[in-house]
Design a protein around this motif. Structure first.
Motif, PDB file in Angstrom:
ATOM      1  N   LEU B  88      54.213  23.255 -29.949  1.00  0.00           N
ATOM      2  CA  LEU B  88      54.493  21.920 -30.458  1.00  0.00           C
ATOM      3  C   LEU B  88      56.001  21.705 -30.544  1.00  0.00           C
ATOM      4  N   TYR B  89      56.439  20.558 -30.093  1.00  0.00           N
ATOM      5  CA  TYR B  89      57.874  20.260 -30.110  1.00  0.00           C
ATOM      6  C   TYR B  89      58.125  18.857 -30.646  1.00  0.00           C
ATOM      7  N   LEU B  90      59.275  18.722 -31.334  1.00  0.00           N
ATOM      8  CA  LEU B  90      59.812  17.401 -31.611  1.00  0.00           C
ATOM      9  C   LEU B  90      60.502  16.940 -30.342  1.00  0.00           C
ATOM     10  N   THR B  91      60.218  15.729 -29.935  1.00  0.00           N
ATOM     11  CA  THR B  91      60.920  15.196 -28.769  1.00  0.00           C
ATOM     12  C   THR B  91      61.566  13.870 -29.142  1.00  0.00           C
ATOM     13  N   ASP B  92      62.648  13.557 -28.435  1.00  0.00           N
ATOM     14  CA  ASP B  92      63.367  12.306 -28.665  1.00  0.00           C
ATOM     15  C   ASP B  92      63.654  11.689 -27.298  1.00  0.00           C
ATOM     16  N   GLN B  93      63.123  10.535 -27.046  1.00  0.00           N
ATOM     17  CA  GLN B  93      63.261   9.880 -25.733  1.00  0.00           C
ATOM     18  C   GLN B  93      62.825  10.814 -24.603  1.00  0.00           C
ATOM     19  N   GLY B  94      61.777  11.594 -24.856  1.00  0.00           N
ATOM     20  CA  GLY B  94      61.234  12.480 -23.826  1.00  0.00           C
ATOM     21  C   GLY B  94      61.915  13.833 -23.731  1.00  0.00           C
ATOM     22  N   GLU B  95      62.998  14.043 -24.469  1.00  0.00           N
ATOM     23  CA  GLU B  95      63.718  15.322 -24.432  1.00  0.00           C
ATOM     24  C   GLU B  95      63.262  16.218 -25.579  1.00  0.00           C
ATOM     25  N   ILE B  96      63.079  17.514 -25.285  1.00  0.00           N
ATOM     26  CA  ILE B  96      62.708  18.454 -26.344  1.00  0.00           C
ATOM     27  C   ILE B  96      63.884  18.661 -27.293  1.00  0.00           C
ATOM     28  N   VAL B  97      63.609  18.544 -28.597  1.00  0.00           N
ATOM     29  CA  VAL B  97      64.655  18.739 -29.609  1.00  0.00           C
ATOM     30  C   VAL B  97      64.492  20.100 -30.281  1.00  0.00           C
ATOM     31  N   GLU B  98      63.299  20.395 -30.781  1.00  0.00           N
ATOM     32  CA  GLU B  98      63.053  21.666 -31.474  1.00  0.00           C
ATOM     33  C   GLU B  98      61.549  21.920 -31.553  1.00  0.00           C
ATOM     34  N   GLU B  99      61.231  23.207 -31.657  1.00  0.00           N
ATOM     35  CA  GLU B  99      59.829  23.594 -31.861  1.00  0.00           C
ATOM     36  C   GLU B  99      59.430  23.299 -33.311  1.00  0.00           C
TER      37      GLU B  99
END
Lengths: 152, 402
Positions: B88-99
């Motif tokens: 599971l990841y946080l994404t922002d505008q389709g980019e991975i930010v952090e698990e």
């Protein structure tokens, strides 16, 4: 896929092996602890169980995971000696993985109150025996030696 | 993050996710395992979720940092939690930010008290804390003077209606739930109680103090020693009330939130508290609690950023930050830690249409408050990253223990 081979993983599981964790604080001052319970998990990642929440090692590990700084583990038994460098990848403070190691710690010593399960991703391994280090030096720096060693 | 290289990126991410909110993809919701993860929780402020909602209650980052936030349907620019390659990841505008990880469900959650109350409705669980909120109704709202950022009564009324969740707990339910929770080795490091303010009694808040004494004694009956790691987040009690609370319970630390560390804004935003007690007296009582609980064992929460609510709040982030940190320093110099949460203009609160400040404001606020604790040698073990997890500033303290 872990970079730790079977031999090193077996050594990490061996409670008779010497295991030392080296970290550094924000000013770069080193800090080492000897801990024979350092081990490896099924994914080939190194497990360090921190028992003291506010210890220097724990603070250093926190800063290492925050700012992507490496830590080092020295591993040796008999003639074998390795240095493993890697990044703290997870600081586990709750959930089933934490509770598994919490119970394991209690079995080792009922007084232990586990703070954090650190999962360290190994990034580089060095054979740390004298023979291996000297071989590397001879190959890379053939001019560095005492002449008497070359005499007939 | 490049501008604040000495601030934990996890804290920056947490602050931004909280202020911008987030949503889940269907894949991410599919990763929720109702047998393992928390999807129901009793909370005072925020949302208890709908009866059939199966949404993770919150998130945990790789370093153990909690993100205490829930998805908002009205968020304009939310992060997205997605499942990618089994993680599971946080994404922002389709980019991975952090698990990220979902919070695990403690063993007691699916059990019932002898009265038939689901134990998850008695005590909610943060990653290392038992949360018991014995009274989910605030009397300040009865006179129309509730704090403008708060939705406590709207939330508890909705939960009572939709989920049959009682606004008040019984001491017996508290005793039985804590007893069950303690059977799980390593699961909890602290017990926290909180409640809406209860104004009644011979002296204002006397009945609230009586309620805490009853509930803390019920919880405390499960411990070998009288004192146990615990805190309450309560109204500002008088010295006499604090002494009564300390002497009759296992309570070790105390929090009363000043909410908005500025007298004029407090009078506007926390009208009821200002009218019944007043900013100066609320503050004085918090500081006097140090005489009983000790320096570092008293904290006061602020709703970080709410000082910029309009039309009366600061219009400059620099001015707001300066004012907040000056007042926080006055508290810190007298033994009280100021801790902040990220102001979320919530549905059901009077401020639901407002806009919170920039991410940079929250980074500077967190660092400023953490630096003050360092300056005045205050540790905040009572309210740290694993005890509460709602304060970006106390998360920073763990990288800098005294």
């Amino acid at each position: 896929m872990s970079i730790l081979n079977e031999r090193i993983q077996a050594l990490l599981q061996n409670s008779g092996a010497a295991k030392v964790l080296a970290t550094a604080d924000k000013q770069g001052i080193p800090h080492i602890v000897s801990d024979p319970t350092i081990s490896v998990n099924n994914e080939g990642k190194i497990i360090y169980l921190e028992l003291i929440e506010t210890s220097q090692s724990n603070v250093n590990l926190v800063n290492s995971i925050w700012f992507k700084r490496k830590v080092a583990i020295h591993l040796s038994k008999g003639e074998e000696s390795y240095q493993i460098k890697g990044y703290p990848a997870y600081s586990v403070i709750s959930g089933p993985v934490f509770e598994h190691y919490y119970k394991l710690s209690l079995e080792r010593n009922p007084e232990f109150d586990l703070s954090t399960v650190w999962i360290i991703e190994p990034d580089e391994i060095t054979d740390d025996t004298y023979a291996a280090r000297k071989k590397k030096e001879r190959e890379g720096h053939p001019l560095i030696t005492h002449l008497d060693r070359l005499a007939k | 993050m490049d501008k604040y290289k000495d601030v934990s990126p996890f804290v920056i991410i947490k602050s931004d996710v909280t202020r911008r909110s987030f949503t889940y993809t269907d894949r991410a919701l599919g990763a929720l395992d109702k047998s393992k993860h928390q999807y129901q929780q009793r909370v005072l402020i925020g949302s208890n979720g709908g009866e059939n909602a199966a949404v993770p209650v919150s998130l945990l980052l790789r370093d153990g940092t909690s993100i205490i936030s829930t998805p908002s349907k009205t968020a304009k620019n939310p992060y997205v939690v997605d499942q990618i390659d089994g993680k599971l990841y946080l994404t922002d505008q389709g980019e991975i930010v952090e698990e990220v990880h979902y919070w695990y469900k403690p063993d007691y959650y699916d059990k019932f008290t002898s009265s038939g109350t689901p134990m998850w409705q008695v005590a909610s669980a943060r990653p290392q804390r038992l949360d018991i909120d014995p009274n989910s109704h605030c009397h300040f709202w009865n006179k129309g003077n509730g704090c403008k950022f708060c939705n406590i009564n709207a939330n508890s009324t909705q939960s009572e209606k939709e989920c049959n969740m009682s606004k008040q707990l019984t001491a017996q339910d508290v005793y039985e739930t804590v007893k069950e929770a303690l059977k799980q080795p390593g699961a909890f490091t602290n017990l926290k109680m909180s409640s809406g303010s209860i104004l009644s009694g011979a002296e204002i808040f006397d009945d609230e103090v009586d309620m805490y004494i009853e509930m803390l004694q019920a919880a405390g009956d499960n411990f070998k020693e009288k004192k146990f790691p615990s805190t309450i987040v309560a109204s500002a009690f008088s010295e006499k009330q604090l002494a009564r609370l300390y002497e009759n319970t296992g309570l070790m630390t105390y929090t009363s939130d000043i909410e908005i560390p500025n007298e004029a804004l407090f009078a506007w935003i926390c009208k009821g508290k200002h009218k019944e007690v007043g900013y100066a007296e609320w503050k004085r009582r918090i500081i006097r609690a140090v005489d009983i609980f000790g320096a570092g064992n008293v904290s006061s929460g602020i709703v970080g950023g709410c000082e910029m609510a309009q039309p009366h709040g600061f219009t400059s982030e620099d001015d707001a930050l300066k004012a907040v940190l000056e007042e926080a320093e006055d508290f810190a110099s007298q033994g009280v830690s100021i801790v902040h949460c990220v102001w979320v203009p919530m549905h059901g609160s009077a401020f639901h249409n407002q806009q919170n400040p920039s991410l940079e404001y929250y980074v500077r606020l967190a660092k400023g408050l953490s630096d003050l604790r360092k300056k005045y040698l205050l540790n905040v073990d009572m309210d740290n990253y694993r005890k509460c997890g709602n304060h970006p500033d106390t998360d920073l303290d763990r990288g800098n223990y005294l």
